[in-house]
Design a protein around this motif. Sequence first.
Motif, PDB file in Angstrom:
ATOM      1  N   LYS A 158       0.868  -1.179   0.000  1.00  0.00           N
ATOM      2  CA  LYS A 158       0.000   0.000   0.000  1.00  0.00           C
ATOM      3  C   LYS A 158       0.903   1.227   0.000  1.00  0.00           C
ATOM      4  O   LYS A 158       1.872   1.281   0.758  1.00  0.00           O
ATOM      5  CB  LYS A 158      -0.904   0.008   1.232  1.00  0.00           C
ATOM      6  CG  LYS A 158      -1.866   1.181   1.259  1.00  0.00           C
ATOM      7  CD  LYS A 158      -2.810   1.070   2.445  1.00  0.00           C
ATOM      8  CE  LYS A 158      -3.840   2.179   2.416  1.00  0.00           C
ATOM      9  NZ  LYS A 158      -4.816   2.036   3.496  1.00  0.00           N
ATOM     10  N   ILE A 159       0.600   2.181  -0.863  1.00  0.00           N
ATOM     11  CA  ILE A 159       1.417   3.384  -0.959  1.00  0.00           C
ATOM     12  C   ILE A 159       0.526   4.593  -1.197  1.00  0.00           C
ATOM     13  O   ILE A 159      -0.488   4.504  -1.893  1.00  0.00           O
ATOM     14  CB  ILE A 159       2.476   3.239  -2.083  1.00  0.00           C
ATOM     15  CG1 ILE A 159       3.436   4.422  -2.086  1.00  0.00           C
ATOM     16  CG2 ILE A 159       1.817   3.042  -3.428  1.00  0.00           C
ATOM     17  CD1 ILE A 159       4.664   4.210  -2.945  1.00  0.00           C
ATOM     18  N   ALA A 160       0.917   5.703  -0.605  1.00  0.00           N
ATOM     19  CA  ALA A 160       0.193   6.957  -0.849  1.00  0.00           C
ATOM     20  C   ALA A 160       0.408   7.356  -2.297  1.00  0.00           C
ATOM     21  O   ALA A 160       1.530   7.298  -2.808  1.00  0.00           O
ATOM     22  CB  ALA A 160       0.692   8.048   0.094  1.00  0.00           C
ATOM     23  N   THR A 179      -6.348   8.674  -2.376  1.00  0.00           N
ATOM     24  CA  THR A 179      -5.156   9.025  -1.605  1.00  0.00           C
ATOM     25  C   THR A 179      -4.128   7.901  -1.560  1.00  0.00           C
ATOM     26  O   THR A 179      -2.944   8.166  -1.393  1.00  0.00           O
ATOM     27  CB  THR A 179      -5.531   9.406  -0.160  1.00  0.00           C
ATOM     28  OG1 THR A 179      -6.272   8.324   0.426  1.00  0.00           O
ATOM     29  CG2 THR A 179      -6.359  10.680  -0.128  1.00  0.00           C
ATOM     30  N   HIS A 180      -4.574   6.656  -1.666  1.00  0.00           N
ATOM     31  CA  HIS A 180      -3.660   5.515  -1.585  1.00  0.00           C
ATOM     32  C   HIS A 180      -4.010   4.471  -2.640  1.00  0.00           C
ATOM     33  O   HIS A 180      -5.146   4.387  -3.080  1.00  0.00           O
ATOM     34  CB  HIS A 180      -3.727   4.844  -0.207  1.00  0.00           C
ATOM     35  CG  HIS A 180      -3.184   5.687   0.885  1.00  0.00           C
ATOM     36  ND1 HIS A 180      -3.897   6.709   1.455  1.00  0.00           N
ATOM     37  CD2 HIS A 180      -1.983   5.664   1.514  1.00  0.00           C
ATOM     38  CE1 HIS A 180      -3.157   7.277   2.391  1.00  0.00           C
ATOM     39  NE2 HIS A 180      -1.991   6.660   2.439  1.00  0.00           N
ATOM     40  N   ASP A 188       3.094   9.931  -2.749  1.00  0.00           N
ATOM     41  CA  ASP A 188       4.450   9.393  -2.665  1.00  0.00           C
ATOM     42  C   ASP A 188       4.821   8.651  -3.952  1.00  0.00           C
ATOM     43  O   ASP A 188       5.934   8.772  -4.453  1.00  0.00           O
ATOM     44  CB  ASP A 188       4.601   8.456  -1.471  1.00  0.00           C
ATOM     45  CG  ASP A 188       4.467   9.177  -0.144  1.00  0.00           C
ATOM     46  OD1 ASP A 188       4.611  10.417  -0.111  1.00  0.00           O
ATOM     47  OD2 ASP A 188       4.212   8.491   0.865  1.00  0.00           O
ATOM     48  N   ASN A 217      -4.485  12.736 -10.123  1.00  0.00           N
ATOM     49  CA  ASN A 217      -4.449  11.337  -9.686  1.00  0.00           C
ATOM     50  C   ASN A 217      -5.035  10.398 -10.730  1.00  0.00           C
ATOM     51  O   ASN A 217      -4.494   9.327 -10.974  1.00  0.00           O
ATOM     52  CB  ASN A 217      -5.191  11.179  -8.358  1.00  0.00           C
ATOM     53  CG  ASN A 217      -4.435  11.794  -7.200  1.00  0.00           C
ATOM     54  OD1 ASN A 217      -3.251  12.103  -7.309  1.00  0.00           O
ATOM     55  ND2 ASN A 217      -5.107  11.972  -6.088  1.00  0.00           N
ATOM     56  N   LYS A 233      -8.042   1.264  -5.059  1.00  0.00           N
ATOM     57  CA  LYS A 233      -7.909   2.679  -4.719  1.00  0.00           C
ATOM     58  C   LYS A 233      -8.556   2.911  -3.356  1.00  0.00           C
ATOM     59  O   LYS A 233      -9.618   2.373  -3.074  1.00  0.00           O
ATOM     60  CB  LYS A 233      -8.592   3.539  -5.763  1.00  0.00           C
ATOM     61  CG  LYS A 233      -8.046   3.344  -7.157  1.00  0.00           C
ATOM     62  CD  LYS A 233      -8.866   4.088  -8.185  1.00  0.00           C
ATOM     63  CE  LYS A 233     -10.001   3.194  -8.622  1.00  0.00           C
ATOM     64  NZ  LYS A 233     -10.728   3.664  -9.793  1.00  0.00           N
ATOM     65  N   THR A 234      -7.905   3.707  -2.531  1.00  0.00           N
ATOM     66  CA  THR A 234      -8.470   4.122  -1.256  1.00  0.00           C
ATOM     67  C   THR A 234      -8.739   5.612  -1.343  1.00  0.00           C
ATOM     68  O   THR A 234      -7.851   6.380  -1.715  1.00  0.00           O
ATOM     69  CB  THR A 234      -7.489   3.840  -0.095  1.00  0.00           C
ATOM     70  OG1 THR A 234      -7.156   2.456  -0.098  1.00  0.00           O
ATOM     71  CG2 THR A 234      -8.103   4.214   1.240  1.00  0.00           C
ATOM     72  N   THR A 240      -3.325   0.237  -3.255  1.00  0.00           N
ATOM     73  CA  THR A 240      -2.801  -1.018  -2.746  1.00  0.00           C
ATOM     74  C   THR A 240      -2.623  -1.958  -3.924  1.00  0.00           C
ATOM     75  O   THR A 240      -3.574  -2.260  -4.636  1.00  0.00           O
ATOM     76  CB  THR A 240      -3.764  -1.646  -1.712  1.00  0.00           C
ATOM     77  OG1 THR A 240      -3.987  -0.701  -0.662  1.00  0.00           O
ATOM     78  CG2 THR A 240      -3.184  -2.926  -1.144  1.00  0.00           C
TER      79      THR A 240
END
Length: 69
Positions: free
Chosen positions: A8-10, A60-61, A13, A26, A52-53, A63
């Motif tokens: 999981k990554i922002a 925002t994140h 980032d 995004n 997608k989160t 996974t």
Amino acid sequence: KEKEGCRKIALKDFSEMIETPPSHKNADVLQKIIEPAITELEKRGWTINYEKTKTGREITHITFSWHKP
């Protein structure tokens, strides 16, 4: 080599790591960078999924999960 995993990554980032221009939104990162890369890797036998989160309406994140038999 790692044949399966999850990370999981922002999205912010991730965009910085791949040096995405600030003008990319995004949705652009997902459609123009991530999805084509996944398509190419799947041609080489990988199974890759991403989720997608969202925080509110903004993604925002991400996974990633991957597997190669």
